[in-house]
Write an enzyme that holds these catalytic residues in place. Structure first.
Site, short mmCIF file in Angstrom:
data_model
loop_
_atom_site.label_atom_id
_atom_site.label_comp_id
_atom_site.label_asym_id
_atom_site.label_seq_id
_atom_site.Cartn_x
_atom_site.Cartn_y
_atom_site.Cartn_z
N LYS A 1 0.84 -1.19 0.00
CA LYS A 1 0.00 0.00 0.00
C LYS A 1 0.88 1.25 0.00
O LYS A 1 1.80 1.37 0.82
CB LYS A 1 -0.86 0.02 1.26
CG LYS A 1 -2.33 -0.17 1.02
CD LYS A 1 -3.05 0.13 2.31
CE LYS A 1 -4.51 -0.05 2.18
NZ LYS A 1 -5.18 0.30 3.43
C1 E4P Z 1 -8.17 0.75 3.82
O1 E4P Z 1 -7.59 -0.14 4.43
C2 E4P Z 1 -8.24 2.08 4.47
O2 E4P Z 1 -6.97 2.38 5.06
C3 E4P Z 1 -9.31 2.12 5.54
O3 E4P Z 1 -10.51 1.60 5.00
C4 E4P Z 1 -9.52 3.53 6.07
O4 E4P Z 1 -10.67 3.54 6.90
P1 E4P Z 1 -10.96 4.80 7.86
O5 E4P Z 1 -11.27 5.99 6.94
O6 E4P Z 1 -12.15 4.40 8.68
O7 E4P Z 1 -9.70 5.03 8.67
#
Ligand code: E4P
Length: 230
Positions: free
Chosen positions: A97
């Site tokens: 990522k």
């Molecule tokens: C994906 O893994 C994203 O990092 C995650 O869905 C972010 O979610 P949030 O906006 O609730 O932190």
């Protein structure tokens, strides 16, 4: 649409994986920090903490035998590439990522050219999703909940990215992220997301409906009543 779990908590993953519906897992630094501190573990150094992080990533990949996104913490391209290669070496299922920044795009291109799968994250516009795909990203992650928080429509962004990708034959997969409730999952599916990555609590809520529970009760009680009359 494929369903991923958005967590670094191995127990949560084990429980949902047992249902036979899980196609992958996504993590991010906040989710990893939460999972490791929830476990109450103490670390004598940052190196030890990072070592534990890589151990969790490997454990998740071995458990689900499906794509697991692990986020690089570096903010420069060289650091992202070096981290990405180390994380990718943990398992064939690890996806790297990277945030959609200039460094992230450059690192994405270098890693993709070496066959490493990249999930470009923190996407909040169609143009960012276009750039990510052009940098070789295998996945792009628009954040629905955080966009909704600003008063705009997160699911509309998914719909727009879908339209652009289909129009131009772009094969990157859209992961609907920052999911806050079951309706987000339905909306993401209707908008053409390839994947929704769902927090544990929301994932469990997908299953529940009061009429299902009432129906089971009714079937069992009618059966019991009939048995009494035999
Ligand atoms: C994906 O893994 C994203 O990092 C995650 O869905 C972010 O979610 P949030 O906006 O609730 O932190």
């Amino acid at each position: 649409m494929k369903l991923y779990l958005d967590t670094a908590n191995v127990q949560e993953i084990r429980e949902i994986h047992a249902m036979g519906v899980l196609s992958g897992v996504t993590t991010n630094p906040s989710l990893v920090a939460k999972a490791l501190t929830q476990a109450g573990e103490r670390f004598e150094s940052e190196a030890a903490f990072y070592e534990r992080f890589t151990g969790v990533v490997r454990e998740i990949a071995e458990l689900v035998q499906a794509p697991v996104s692990a986020e690089a913490l570096s903010t420069d391209a060289d650091g992202m590439v070096a981290e990405g290669k180390k994380l990718a070496a943990l398992s064939e299922h690890v996806v790297i990522k990277l945030p959609v920044t200039a460094a992230g795009l450059a690192a994405c291109r270098r890693l993709a050219d070496e066959g490493v799968a990249v999930n470009m994250t923190l996407i909040f516009s169609a143009n960012q999703a276009l750039l990510a795909a052009r940098a070789g990203a295998r996945y792009v992650s628009p954040f629905l909940g955080r966009i909704d928080d600003t008063g705009w429509s997160g699911v509309e962004l998914v719909r727009t990215i879908r339209e652009i990708y289909d129009l131009h034959g772009i094969e990157a997969e859209i992961i609907a992220a920052s999911i806050r409730h079951p309706q987000h999952v339905t909306e993401a599916a209707l908008a053409g997301a390839d994947i929704a990555t769902i927090p544990y609590g929301v994932f469990k809520a997908l299953l529940k409906h009061p009429l299902t529970d009432i129906g089971i009760e009714r079937f069992l009680s009618d059966w019991e009543k009939a048995k009494q009359e035999l």
